[in-house]
Design a protein around this motif. Structure first.
Motif, mmCIF file in Angstrom:
data_model
loop_
_atom_site.group_PDB
_atom_site.id
_atom_site.type_symbol
_atom_site.label_atom_id
_atom_site.label_comp_id
_atom_site.label_asym_id
_atom_site.label_seq_id
_atom_site.Cartn_x
_atom_site.Cartn_y
_atom_site.Cartn_z
ATOM 1 N N GLY A 1 -2.377 3.264 14.860
ATOM 2 C CA GLY A 1 -1.396 2.175 14.988
ATOM 3 C C GLY A 1 -1.561 1.032 13.963
ATOM 4 O O GLY A 1 -0.288 0.600 13.497
ATOM 5 N N LEU A 2 -2.409 0.476 13.841
ATOM 6 C CA LEU A 2 -2.569 -0.739 13.099
ATOM 7 C C LEU A 2 -2.341 -0.329 11.542
ATOM 8 O O LEU A 2 -1.547 -1.127 10.880
ATOM 9 C CB LEU A 2 -4.049 -1.397 12.889
ATOM 10 N N HIS A 3 -2.590 0.858 11.250
ATOM 11 C CA HIS A 3 -2.171 1.327 9.761
ATOM 12 C C HIS A 3 -0.556 1.397 9.584
ATOM 13 O O HIS A 3 -0.072 1.154 8.732
ATOM 14 C CB HIS A 3 -2.879 2.458 9.159
ATOM 15 N N LEU A 4 0.012 2.166 10.736
ATOM 16 C CA LEU A 4 1.378 2.546 10.700
ATOM 17 C C LEU A 4 1.995 1.234 10.876
ATOM 18 O O LEU A 4 3.294 1.091 10.054
ATOM 19 C CB LEU A 4 1.549 3.404 11.783
ATOM 20 N N GLN A 5 1.614 0.302 11.603
ATOM 21 C CA GLN A 5 2.270 -0.934 11.774
ATOM 22 C C GLN A 5 2.578 -1.551 10.376
ATOM 23 O O GLN A 5 3.708 -2.067 10.145
ATOM 24 C CB GLN A 5 1.465 -2.104 12.726
ATOM 25 N N ASN A 6 1.500 -1.761 9.552
ATOM 26 C CA ASN A 6 1.488 -2.385 8.237
ATOM 27 C C ASN A 6 2.816 -1.637 7.371
ATOM 28 O O ASN A 6 3.349 -2.139 6.641
ATOM 29 C CB ASN A 6 0.365 -2.520 7.523
ATOM 30 N N ALA A 7 2.462 -0.400 7.597
ATOM 31 C CA ALA A 7 3.575 0.133 6.632
ATOM 32 C C ALA A 7 4.815 0.183 7.001
ATOM 33 O O ALA A 7 5.861 0.136 6.244
ATOM 34 C CB ALA A 7 3.239 2.024 6.609
ATOM 35 N N LEU A 8 5.194 0.238 8.257
ATOM 36 C CA LEU A 8 6.596 -0.047 8.758
ATOM 37 C C LEU A 8 7.020 -1.470 8.416
ATOM 38 O O LEU A 8 8.227 -1.730 8.005
ATOM 39 C CB LEU A 8 6.579 0.290 10.214
ATOM 40 N N ILE A 9 6.364 -2.421 8.573
ATOM 41 C CA ILE A 9 6.551 -3.751 8.316
ATOM 42 C C ILE A 9 7.024 -3.965 6.806
ATOM 43 O O ILE A 9 7.917 -4.442 6.669
ATOM 44 C CB ILE A 9 5.499 -4.656 8.778
ATOM 45 N N ASN A 10 6.189 -3.380 5.909
ATOM 46 C CA ASN A 10 6.456 -3.190 4.628
ATOM 47 C C ASN A 10 7.728 -2.678 4.168
ATOM 48 O O ASN A 10 8.125 -3.121 3.172
ATOM 49 C CB ASN A 10 5.153 -2.838 3.853
ATOM 50 N N ASP A 11 8.280 -1.877 5.200
ATOM 51 C CA ASP A 11 9.416 -1.012 4.858
ATOM 52 C C ASP A 11 10.472 -1.816 5.532
ATOM 53 O O ASP A 11 11.593 -1.456 5.432
ATOM 54 C CB ASP A 11 9.309 0.315 5.123
ATOM 55 N N GLY A 12 10.202 -2.958 6.147
ATOM 56 C CA GLY A 12 11.372 -3.775 6.478
ATOM 57 C C GLY A 12 11.695 -3.811 7.909
ATOM 58 O O GLY A 12 12.722 -4.562 8.456
ATOM 59 N N HIS A 13 10.900 -2.932 8.770
ATOM 60 C CA HIS A 13 11.012 -2.904 10.286
ATOM 61 C C HIS A 13 10.547 -3.849 11.246
ATOM 62 O O HIS A 13 9.510 -4.694 10.564
ATOM 63 C CB HIS A 13 10.438 -1.532 10.582
ATOM 64 N N ASP A 14 11.008 -4.181 12.137
ATOM 65 C CA ASP A 14 10.703 -5.126 13.193
ATOM 66 C C ASP A 14 9.814 -4.582 14.099
ATOM 67 O O ASP A 14 10.366 -3.428 14.929
ATOM 68 C CB ASP A 14 11.779 -5.721 13.647
ATOM 69 N N VAL A 15 8.371 -4.440 14.131
ATOM 70 C CA VAL A 15 7.311 -3.634 14.594
ATOM 71 C C VAL A 15 6.811 -4.520 15.945
ATOM 72 O O VAL A 15 6.374 -5.752 15.776
ATOM 73 C CB VAL A 15 6.251 -3.143 13.711
ATOM 74 N N TYR A 16 6.829 -4.127 17.006
ATOM 75 C CA TYR A 16 6.321 -4.444 18.548
ATOM 76 C C TYR A 16 5.132 -3.381 18.665
ATOM 77 O O TYR A 16 5.201 -2.025 18.372
ATOM 78 C CB TYR A 16 7.201 -4.731 19.212
ATOM 79 N N ILE A 17 4.019 -3.704 19.222
ATOM 80 C CA ILE A 17 3.092 -2.937 19.487
ATOM 81 C C ILE A 17 2.300 -2.940 20.920
ATOM 82 O O ILE A 17 2.700 -4.303 21.583
ATOM 83 C CB ILE A 17 1.617 -3.045 18.597
#
Length: 296
Positions: free
Chosen positions: A16-32
């Motif tokens: 989750g922590l790694h995917l969160q960073n990848a999604l944020i870097n791709d411009g997504h608004d991420v909640y966990i």
């Protein structure tokens, strides 16, 4: 795919922590979500074993929910009384009920595991291969897949099941690859024992996160539910991996093979997912990159 508001259920864990960073870097608004209390921004405390905790998501909506959460302590046992079986199935089912009641999202991705497959399938193992888990964890993932499919079809929610191999890399300090690297870095003896071994980590976590990000961009959400294997699509030898690590690290570690080479060859086909995204990553190059990052 445009930037989305995405909820990562179990996003406080390793993947989750790694995917969160990848999604944020791709411009997504991420909640966990995570099971522990936290004052972090965009965080919700959720525990599949505690239905009351779901209320933290009341009246919240997301473009997509990605479910990463599952307990893995039942890996390697066939105990049907193991508490993880209840959490990963009945607890997950209760959470799905909450999602549909609250109309939380019209899209869901469930991250499953290669452990849902049996060991007698033709290689590489394709999505349509028969399922036959050999331990309780794999059984829990198979049941959770069925719950996800039932949930999506009955409630007209678009869903995808991603079956993943074992993952290594990033900040994980456990597993076969990490342990071999650790011993090689200290020139310690490495004992290889593979009798009865079937599943071990073969996919670098950065590669996996990048594949998922690319998949989200390209996927068209046409069927209500679909299943994809994700991985390199190549057979990876357990023993050769250890010798490769020793060579790349110029280590003086002695490698001792205990008993016969008893592991059962197993790897996932990625032909189906390659119809959605291009996959140029491969095991050897990614392993080398991981080792270089450790050296630095």
């Amino acid at each position: 795919m445009e930037a989305n508001k995405i909820l990562l259920v179990g996003g406080s864990g390793y993947l989750g922590l790694h995917l969160q960073n990848a999604l944020i870097n791709d411009g997504h608004d991420v909640y966990i979500t995570g099971t522990k209390k936290s004052n972090k921004k965009n965080y919700y405390q959720i525990d599949f074993d505690d239905e009351a905790s779901f209320q933290s998501l009341t009246r919240k909506s997301f473009d997509m929910v990605i479910v990463l959460a599952s307990k893995i302590n039942s890996l390697g046992t066939t105990d049907l009384n193991h508490p993880d079986l209840k959490t990963n199935t009945l607890g997950y089912a209760s959470f799905l009920n909450f999602l549909i009641k609250e109309k939380t999202s019209s899209k869901i991705i469930y991250t499953s595991s290669m452990t849902v497959y049996g060991t007698g399938s033709s290689l590489p193992v394709k999505e349509e291969a028969s399922l036959g888990p050999i331990h309780t964890y794999g059984l829990s993932k198979q049941v959770a897949e069925q719950l996800t499919s039932f949930f999506c079809i009955q409630n007209k929610v678009n869903g995808v099941i991603l079956r993943l191999p074992g993952i290594y890399g990033g900040d994980r300090k456990a597993g076969f690859i990490y342990n071999v690297i650790d011993k090689c870095s200290r020139n310690e003896k490495i004992e290889l024992k593979s009798d009865g071994l079937v599943f071990w980590e073969t996919l670098n976590i950065d590669d996996l996160c990048n594949m998922i990000v690319r998949f989200l961009k390209a996927y068209t959400w046409q069927p209500l539910i679909d299943i994809y294997n994700v991985g390199y699509g190549e057979e990876i030898d357990f023993y050769e991996t250890a010798y490769t690590i020793r060579q790349l690290l110029s280590s003086k570690s002695e490698i001792v093979e205990i008993g016969s080479k008893g592991y059962i060859p197993f790897f996932l086909s990625n032909e189906k997912v390659k119809k959605v995204i291009a996959i140029s990553e491969n095991f050897r190059a990614s392993l080398n990159n991981y080792l270089e990052s450790i050296k630095q």
